[in-house]
Motif scaffolding. Structure first.
Motif, mmCIF file in Angstrom:
data_model
loop_
_atom_site.group_PDB
_atom_site.id
_atom_site.type_symbol
_atom_site.label_atom_id
_atom_site.label_comp_id
_atom_site.label_asym_id
_atom_site.label_seq_id
_atom_site.Cartn_x
_atom_site.Cartn_y
_atom_site.Cartn_z
ATOM 1 N N ILE A 1 0.865 -1.180 0.000
ATOM 2 C CA ILE A 1 0.000 0.000 0.000
ATOM 3 C C ILE A 1 0.904 1.233 0.000
ATOM 4 O O ILE A 1 2.101 1.135 0.236
ATOM 5 C CB ILE A 1 -0.977 0.044 1.195
ATOM 6 N N TYR A 2 0.282 2.378 -0.265
ATOM 7 C CA TYR A 2 1.067 3.609 -0.401
ATOM 8 C C TYR A 2 0.739 4.605 0.704
ATOM 9 O O TYR A 2 -0.375 4.614 1.228
ATOM 10 C CB TYR A 2 0.771 4.256 -1.753
ATOM 11 N N LEU A 3 1.717 5.421 1.010
ATOM 12 C CA LEU A 3 1.432 6.591 1.855
ATOM 13 C C LEU A 3 0.886 7.644 0.893
ATOM 14 O O LEU A 3 1.535 7.924 -0.134
ATOM 15 C CB LEU A 3 2.719 7.099 2.520
ATOM 16 N N ARG A 4 -0.271 8.211 1.194
ATOM 17 C CA ARG A 4 -0.915 9.062 0.186
ATOM 18 C C ARG A 4 0.010 10.211 -0.245
ATOM 19 O O ARG A 4 0.607 10.881 0.606
ATOM 20 C CB ARG A 4 -2.255 9.599 0.705
ATOM 21 N N PRO A 5 0.095 10.453 -1.561
ATOM 22 C CA PRO A 5 0.912 11.570 -2.039
ATOM 23 C C PRO A 5 0.121 12.868 -2.124
ATOM 24 O O PRO A 5 0.681 13.922 -2.426
ATOM 25 C CB PRO A 5 1.344 11.109 -3.433
ATOM 26 N N GLU A 6 -1.184 12.795 -1.900
ATOM 27 C CA GLU A 6 -2.033 13.993 -1.843
ATOM 28 C C GLU A 6 -3.266 13.642 -1.028
ATOM 29 O O GLU A 6 -3.635 12.471 -0.932
ATOM 30 C CB GLU A 6 -2.439 14.455 -3.247
ATOM 31 N N THR A 7 -3.897 14.653 -0.458
ATOM 32 C CA THR A 7 -5.074 14.369 0.374
ATOM 33 C C THR A 7 -6.349 14.284 -0.474
ATOM 34 O O THR A 7 -7.362 13.761 -0.027
ATOM 35 C CB THR A 7 -5.254 15.449 1.461
#
Ligand code: ATP
Length: 488
Positions: free
Chosen positions: A189-195
């Motif tokens: 999974i990814y750490l969000r790059p934008e909200t």
């Protein structure tokens, strides 16, 4: 086009970074281990300032505008979110390494900075041709062409001075990690790059549960993560940062009017906060992202040149439509006014809390030099100043500290207040100037007699006598967000 910083401007940034560290605003992360590149921590005054900026943005969105509500989505999201949004396939920056210095650069930034240098040297036409060539090559995703452009233009590495470059490669900016306790079951999974995507996937939840009618907006403040290739310029470009984004959902066909309106509203917000008009400018995007039909940045003149602080984008129905396709769940809204179902179009306003913080710090940092004295102070708008007032008994005896503490108790539930009784009053004023406290309140022997105090104003250093009974009202009036809201 970005202006390259002169040595004097860099010196000013160095002063601001030094000030931020010394006076409790921003420290390098895990500094005892020599820090972690492009990651920073906020100190005692920094966190107050940042919270005030965030609160101001939040209240502007959710209180001034009746048709905007907030959410707080998680940093982790279902991995398909980032497939649908396009981040897995195309959230890339082109990077290039210099073989001699072993330094890595963003290829597009190298070319842009060279163009800015040419422009400064009066070679505007050459600069224009260079940026146009870059835009064409990026558009065509011709990375070999970008390398040729760098080599043929003779752009050298600022460290080694050579043009011994590697190929240009695409580099995805998302951080990934694993969920699941057993290796075989875990998934990436990814750490969000934008909200923003947290808002899109909740569009129908919010619309239904908060009973919103198009046009309406959803606002969010939260952390975002990008594995930036070039991490420079202090908190301007971080790997972990905070975004304040608002997605405004509108009826298709009305989006460009709303785009214009939001562009103006956001520019007015910056002006209302006291940023001088000549330090702000609009930059319309010539090359639009695949999902946008209009986009602009609000740029601020940092010590290292005009750079983006906030983006306003007309994102069409790209995101909701894509989530509808990937999730197979309808993302439509029934508009009773036109008796139609449609996927709304979206205008986005997106600002980095940390970039706004840096803007605010640069703007506030004031060095005053005259023949008699010199002083440095932070000229924050009182509404966002980390500390609103310092209560300073003139001496540590004769009951003055007790009286001063009564005043602290009178004010502390509504304002962030500091009490200080060490050192001379002049030194204490100077210290408050350095953290940008708008009001210093001195308690002296006369206070014991007539319940008045001296207010010393940060910006003018002028002093006036005021009744203790009037202090709360005076501070409340000066620090209220209302004055800013009224100007938007
Ligand atoms: P840039 O061109 O500077 O990389 P961007 O166009 O990628 O920025 P957006 O994706 O539009 O930026 O993000 C919106 C806002 O988030 C920016 O205007 C900026 O204020 C903030 N932001 C983006 N990346 C960073 C970062 N690495 N560090 C701090 N703030 C950032």
């Amino acid at each position: 086009m970005a202006k390259t910083a002169t040595p004097a401007e860099n010196a000013q940034l160095k002063d601001i970074i030094g000030h931020a560290k010394e006076y409790g605003f921003v420290y390098p992360s895990s500094e005892i281990y020599d820090g972690l590149q492009a990651v920073y921590d906020y100190g005692a005054y920094g966190v107050e300032l940042k919270n005030n900026l965030k609160r101001l943005w939040w209240e502007t969105m959710t209180r001034v505008h009746e048709n905007i509500v907030g959410i707080d989505a998680s940093i982790f999201m279902h991995p398909t979110t980032w497939k649908a949004s396009g981040h897995v396939d195309s959230f890339n920056d082109p990077m290039i390494d210099n073989k001699d210095s072993k330094k890595r650069y963003r290829a597009d930034v190298l070319v842009e900075e060279h163009a800015a240098k040419l422009e400064k040297e009066g070679k505007a036409e050459e600069a224009k041709q260079l940026t146009a060539a870059l835009a064409r090559l990026l558009e065509a995703e011709d990375l070999a062409g970008v390398r040729d452009l760098i080599v043929n233009t003779g752009i050298s590495c600022p460290i080694s001075g050579t043009t011994n470059w590697t190929d240009v490669r695409q580099f995805n900016l998302m951080f990934s990690t694993q969920v699941g306790s057993v290796a075989e079951d875990s998934s990436t999974i990814y750490l969000r790059p934008e909200t923003a995507q947290g808002i899109f996937v909740n569009f129908l939840n919010v619309q239904k549960t908060a009973r919103m009618k198009v046009p309406f907006g959803i606002a969010q403040i939260g952390k975002a993560f990008r594995n930036e290739i070039v991490a420079r310029q202090f908190i301007f470009r971080m790997r972990e940062f905070e975004q304040m984004e608002m997605q405004f959902f509108v009826r298709p066909g009305t989006e460009l009017d709303w785009y214009k309106q939001w562009s103006e509203t956001r520019m007015n917000w910056h002006l209302a906060l006291g940023t001088p008009a000549e330090k702000l400018r609009k930059h319309d995007h010539e090359k639009l992202a695949h999902y946008a039909n209009a986009a602009m940045d609000i740029e601020y003149e940092f010590p290292f040149g005009f750079k983006e602080v906030e983006g306003i984008h007309s994102r069409t129905d790209f995101d909701l439509k894509s989530h509808q396709e990937f999730s197979k769940k309808k993302q439509q809204y029934f508009d009773p006014e036109v008796n139609q179902n449609y996927i709304p179009y979206v205008i986005e306003t997106s600002i980095g809390a940390d970039r706004l913080f840096l803007l605010t710090l640069c703007n506030a940092y004031t060095e005053e030099k005259s023949e008699e004295k010199s002083r440095t102070y932070l000229k924050f708008h009182p509404a966002i100043a980390p500390v609103k007032a310092a209560i300073l008994p003139l001496t540590k005896k004769d009951g003055l500290p007790e009286k001063a503490k009564e005043i602290v108790d009178l004010l502390k539930y509504d304002f962030n207040i500091i009490y200080e009784d060490a050192a001379s009053i002049g030194k204490r004023y100077a210290r408050q100037d350095l953290i940008g406290t708008p009001f210093c309140i001195a308690v002296d022997h006369q206070t014991l007699e007539d319940n008045t105090v001296t207010i010393r104003h940060r910006d003018t250093t002028e002093q006036e006598r005021v009744a203790i009974a009037d202090l709360h009202g005076r501070i409340a009036e000066a620090t209220s967000f209302r004055r800013i809201f009224e100007k938007i």
